[in-house]
Design a protein around this motif. Sequence first.
Motif, PDB file in Angstrom:
ATOM      1  N   THR A  60      32.217  17.696  34.971  1.00  0.00           N
ATOM      2  CA  THR A  60      31.768  16.174  34.790  1.00  0.00           C
ATOM      3  C   THR A  60      30.930  15.994  33.584  1.00  0.00           C
ATOM      4  O   THR A  60      30.430  16.974  32.866  1.00  0.00           O
ATOM      5  N   GLN A  61      31.150  14.993  33.212  1.00  0.00           N
ATOM      6  CA  GLN A  61      30.256  14.535  31.837  1.00  0.00           C
ATOM      7  C   GLN A  61      29.656  13.185  32.074  1.00  0.00           C
ATOM      8  O   GLN A  61      30.051  12.338  33.085  1.00  0.00           O
ATOM      9  N   MET A  62      28.760  13.016  31.423  1.00  0.00           N
ATOM     10  CA  MET A  62      27.919  11.570  31.719  1.00  0.00           C
ATOM     11  C   MET A  62      28.246  10.548  30.596  1.00  0.00           C
ATOM     12  O   MET A  62      28.573  10.795  29.376  1.00  0.00           O
ATOM     13  N   GLU A  63      28.503   9.236  31.001  1.00  0.00           N
ATOM     14  CA  GLU A  63      28.821   8.148  30.173  1.00  0.00           C
ATOM     15  C   GLU A  63      27.865   7.048  30.517  1.00  0.00           C
ATOM     16  O   GLU A  63      27.336   6.782  31.816  1.00  0.00           O
ATOM     17  N   PRO A  64      27.658   6.016  29.501  1.00  0.00           N
ATOM     18  CA  PRO A  64      26.682   5.121  29.818  1.00  0.00           C
ATOM     19  C   PRO A  64      27.226   4.226  31.085  1.00  0.00           C
ATOM     20  O   PRO A  64      28.470   4.039  30.997  1.00  0.00           O
ATOM     21  N   ILE A  65      26.320   3.505  31.820  1.00  0.00           N
ATOM     22  CA  ILE A  65      26.749   2.829  32.908  1.00  0.00           C
ATOM     23  C   ILE A  65      27.278   1.562  32.563  1.00  0.00           C
ATOM     24  O   ILE A  65      28.016   0.910  33.268  1.00  0.00           O
ATOM     25  N   GLY A  66      26.667   1.062  31.615  1.00  0.00           N
ATOM     26  CA  GLY A  66      27.168  -0.497  31.128  1.00  0.00           C
ATOM     27  C   GLY A  66      25.891  -1.091  30.578  1.00  0.00           C
ATOM     28  O   GLY A  66      24.743  -0.430  30.236  1.00  0.00           O
ATOM     29  N   VAL A  67      25.756  -2.422  30.702  1.00  0.00           N
ATOM     30  CA  VAL A  67      24.690  -3.242  30.216  1.00  0.00           C
ATOM     31  C   VAL A  67      23.626  -3.069  31.296  1.00  0.00           C
ATOM     32  O   VAL A  67      23.767  -3.189  32.338  1.00  0.00           O
ATOM     33  N   VAL A  68      22.434  -2.783  30.616  1.00  0.00           N
ATOM     34  CA  VAL A  68      21.037  -2.621  31.414  1.00  0.00           C
ATOM     35  C   VAL A  68      20.375  -4.027  31.030  1.00  0.00           C
ATOM     36  O   VAL A  68      19.864  -4.166  29.872  1.00  0.00           O
ATOM     37  N   LEU A  69      20.076  -4.496  32.195  1.00  0.00           N
ATOM     38  CA  LEU A  69      18.677  -5.370  32.294  1.00  0.00           C
ATOM     39  C   LEU A  69      17.433  -5.014  32.656  1.00  0.00           C
ATOM     40  O   LEU A  69      17.422  -4.603  34.052  1.00  0.00           O
ATOM     41  N   ALA A  70      16.657  -5.107  32.062  1.00  0.00           N
ATOM     42  CA  ALA A  70      15.419  -4.446  32.281  1.00  0.00           C
ATOM     43  C   ALA A  70      14.037  -5.613  32.220  1.00  0.00           C
ATOM     44  O   ALA A  70      14.199  -6.271  31.374  1.00  0.00           O
ATOM     45  N   VAL A  93      18.574   4.046  25.467  1.00  0.00           N
ATOM     46  CA  VAL A  93      19.074   4.729  24.154  1.00  0.00           C
ATOM     47  C   VAL A  93      19.642   6.011  24.471  1.00  0.00           C
ATOM     48  O   VAL A  93      20.626   6.280  23.788  1.00  0.00           O
ATOM     49  N   ALA A  94      18.938   6.736  25.107  1.00  0.00           N
ATOM     50  CA  ALA A  94      19.260   8.109  25.347  1.00  0.00           C
ATOM     51  C   ALA A  94      20.565   8.328  26.256  1.00  0.00           C
ATOM     52  O   ALA A  94      21.466   8.860  25.911  1.00  0.00           O
ATOM     53  N   ALA A  95      20.877   7.122  27.217  1.00  0.00           N
ATOM     54  CA  ALA A  95      21.946   7.042  27.951  1.00  0.00           C
ATOM     55  C   ALA A  95      23.313   6.538  27.109  1.00  0.00           C
ATOM     56  O   ALA A  95      24.265   6.751  27.628  1.00  0.00           O
ATOM     57  N   GLY A  96      22.847   6.022  26.001  1.00  0.00           N
ATOM     58  CA  GLY A  96      24.036   5.200  25.478  1.00  0.00           C
ATOM     59  C   GLY A  96      24.297   3.920  25.797  1.00  0.00           C
ATOM     60  O   GLY A  96      25.269   3.286  25.706  1.00  0.00           O
ATOM     61  N   ALA A  97      23.424   3.311  26.685  1.00  0.00           N
ATOM     62  CA  ALA A  97      23.557   2.093  27.230  1.00  0.00           C
ATOM     63  C   ALA A  97      22.903   0.780  26.414  1.00  0.00           C
ATOM     64  O   ALA A  97      21.750   0.938  26.223  1.00  0.00           O
ATOM     65  N   PRO A  98      23.529  -0.300  26.170  1.00  0.00           N
ATOM     66  CA  PRO A  98      22.901  -1.280  25.812  1.00  0.00           C
ATOM     67  C   PRO A  98      21.847  -2.042  26.599  1.00  0.00           C
ATOM     68  O   PRO A  98      22.231  -2.153  27.786  1.00  0.00           O
ATOM     69  N   VAL A  99      20.602  -2.359  26.236  1.00  0.00           N
ATOM     70  CA  VAL A  99      19.447  -2.609  27.042  1.00  0.00           C
ATOM     71  C   VAL A  99      19.346  -4.333  26.664  1.00  0.00           C
ATOM     72  O   VAL A  99      19.218  -4.394  25.420  1.00  0.00           O
ATOM     73  N   LYS A 124      26.715 -10.065  23.068  1.00  0.00           N
ATOM     74  CA  LYS A 124      26.647  -9.032  22.319  1.00  0.00           C
ATOM     75  C   LYS A 124      26.518  -7.616  22.903  1.00  0.00           C
ATOM     76  O   LYS A 124      27.342  -6.519  22.503  1.00  0.00           O
ATOM     77  N   ALA A 125      25.623  -7.347  24.033  1.00  0.00           N
ATOM     78  CA  ALA A 125      25.343  -6.208  24.623  1.00  0.00           C
ATOM     79  C   ALA A 125      26.697  -5.841  25.450  1.00  0.00           C
ATOM     80  O   ALA A 125      27.111  -4.613  25.403  1.00  0.00           O
ATOM     81  N   TYR A 126      27.327  -6.529  25.927  1.00  0.00           N
ATOM     82  CA  TYR A 126      28.526  -6.526  26.718  1.00  0.00           C
ATOM     83  C   TYR A 126      29.661  -6.046  25.875  1.00  0.00           C
ATOM     84  O   TYR A 126      30.628  -5.048  26.213  1.00  0.00           O
ATOM     85  N   GLY A 127      29.748  -6.707  24.797  1.00  0.00           N
ATOM     86  CA  GLY A 127      30.928  -6.328  23.926  1.00  0.00           C
ATOM     87  C   GLY A 127      30.738  -5.036  23.051  1.00  0.00           C
ATOM     88  O   GLY A 127      31.825  -4.106  22.867  1.00  0.00           O
ATOM     89  N   LEU A 128      29.512  -4.498  22.746  1.00  0.00           N
ATOM     90  CA  LEU A 128      29.184  -3.156  22.626  1.00  0.00           C
ATOM     91  C   LEU A 128      29.552  -2.204  23.639  1.00  0.00           C
ATOM     92  O   LEU A 128      30.140  -1.100  23.121  1.00  0.00           O
ATOM     93  N   PHE A 129      29.275  -2.344  24.795  1.00  0.00           N
ATOM     94  CA  PHE A 129      29.642  -1.337  25.761  1.00  0.00           C
ATOM     95  C   PHE A 129      31.096  -1.332  25.953  1.00  0.00           C
ATOM     96  O   PHE A 129      31.627  -0.275  26.020  1.00  0.00           O
ATOM     97  N   ARG A 130      31.855  -2.554  25.835  1.00  0.00           N
ATOM     98  CA  ARG A 130      33.549  -2.458  26.144  1.00  0.00           C
ATOM     99  C   ARG A 130      34.052  -1.942  25.098  1.00  0.00           C
ATOM    100  O   ARG A 130      35.133  -1.398  25.089  1.00  0.00           O
ATOM    101  N   ASN A 131      33.500  -1.689  23.632  1.00  0.00           N
ATOM    102  CA  ASN A 131      34.199  -1.220  22.766  1.00  0.00           C
ATOM    103  C   ASN A 131      33.740   0.359  22.773  1.00  0.00           C
ATOM    104  O   ASN A 131      32.781   0.605  21.730  1.00  0.00           O
ATOM    105  N   ARG A 132      34.564   1.052  23.016  1.00  0.00           N
ATOM    106  CA  ARG A 132      34.112   2.562  23.044  1.00  0.00           C
ATOM    107  C   ARG A 132      33.774   3.119  21.838  1.00  0.00           C
ATOM    108  O   ARG A 132      33.425   4.024  21.630  1.00  0.00           O
ATOM    109  N   LYS A 133      34.554   2.365  20.907  1.00  0.00           N
ATOM    110  CA  LYS A 133      34.562   3.195  19.481  1.00  0.00           C
ATOM    111  C   LYS A 133      33.134   2.888  19.005  1.00  0.00           C
ATOM    112  O   LYS A 133      32.587   3.326  18.022  1.00  0.00           O
TER     113      LYS A 133
END
Length: 463
Positions: free
Chosen positions: A124-134, A153-159, A33-42
């Motif tokens: 430059t602009q900032m983009e989420p790095i990808g899936v975060v494991l915390a 959440v602020a970075a726009g990365a699924p965690v 689920k998390a990776y799918g959200l990250f890969r779908n930029r829309k």
Amino acid sequence: MTANLEIRAPYDRVLLSTLPASTEIEVEAAFAKAYGLFRNRKAWLPKIERIAILRRAANIARERREQLALQVASESGKPLRDALIEVDRGIDGIELSVETLRHEAGHVVPMDINATSAGRVAFTQMEPIGVVLAIAAFNHPFNLVIHQVAPAVAAGAPVIVKPSQKTPLSCRSVIEIFTEAGLPEGWAQMVLPLELDLVRRMASDARVAFLTFIGSAAVGWRLRANLTPGARCALEHGGVAPVIVAADADLSAAIPRLGRAGFWHAGQACVSVQRVFCANAILDEVVDGLAGVARTMQIGDPTRMETEVGPLISHAEVERVGNWVARSGARVASGGERLGDSTYANTVLVNPDIDADVSRREVFGPVICVYGYDEIQAALAQANDLPFSFQGAVFTRNIDTAMHCYRHLDATAVMVNEHPLFRVDWMPFAGARHSGLGVGGIPHTIRDMQTEKMMVWRSDALN
């Protein structure tokens, strides 16, 4: 059949709740689920939406302050008065995430400064790095999860968050708060695997772009070794905080600060006061003062407001701390005994053996070791004779002594006339060597969870 995890209060072992453990199938579903959200930029959440979610989350947490604090006190053993402060810190951390998002972005890269860069502009602009494991620890079960979820959440990365098995209720509350605040499904998920091998496989999953780990050095470094190429990480481990008390220190200010910072949360903090190197000229006064603080702090039920020191997280930890004290070779100025199955007396040890566990390892219990010195260089050498490096402190009225200790202490931060437990959540908070990797603190974590992406424009109109 799904296994269940019983969450019991460390103080009296009362059953607080039962949660289902996460199976391998459920962990895989969370990653998918998390990776799918990250890969779908829309599907990425625009900044305006992230800001709104964070603000609503802060308001919800504020409304539930007392309830959340009681939960922290019950499941972690932190005294209620300090649990309230922890919840306030978490709320402030969410709001700090908004401030960071509003005021920090990319930057302009200098161009048109030589023949190669002529006729170009770049930024430059900032983009989420990808899936975060915390992966979070037990000792600050609300605020530590906030430090991992709010920046994501602020970075726009699924965690995906794996809390301590001892304190998952606060993590669940954090996820529920963000969901209620409007965070869409999948952007913040909690998993609760019981098998260490499954946790290792989570860290080694190729879909993990950033690992944020708070816990023991042994586990943290092992997980880092399992990361796939390109994955970043931030590790926050323990320290064995050194404090230098010079002969000219203002003891009326130093002793209460050092005592509270050693016994706060029963010493279960990564930068709590553990080793105090004190000039021999004032050794007896410092020891007597710390022993007085130890004896006057009220130890007991963490859910009562009058309690100042609660239990250790488990009965096994009480046993371990007692064994370390018994083998320390030190004079016991106060404490040195268990008060029950879950509590240990605030303890002050004088001149423990330099090779004892209390001198060389993180006690993570209510124990302060005091060592006398004649020459400050000898104290600094002993303070540095460990593979740990986190926050340290010096108490003195002499600016040259303060600067000398700042320069020579192995530490990532040195407090002057303040204890090493001091922290505000916008400052860099970092362990070095065995104590960790990377920099914590809300703004720093948000940066870690993003990548800086550059755009270069060439235009003949710029020539």
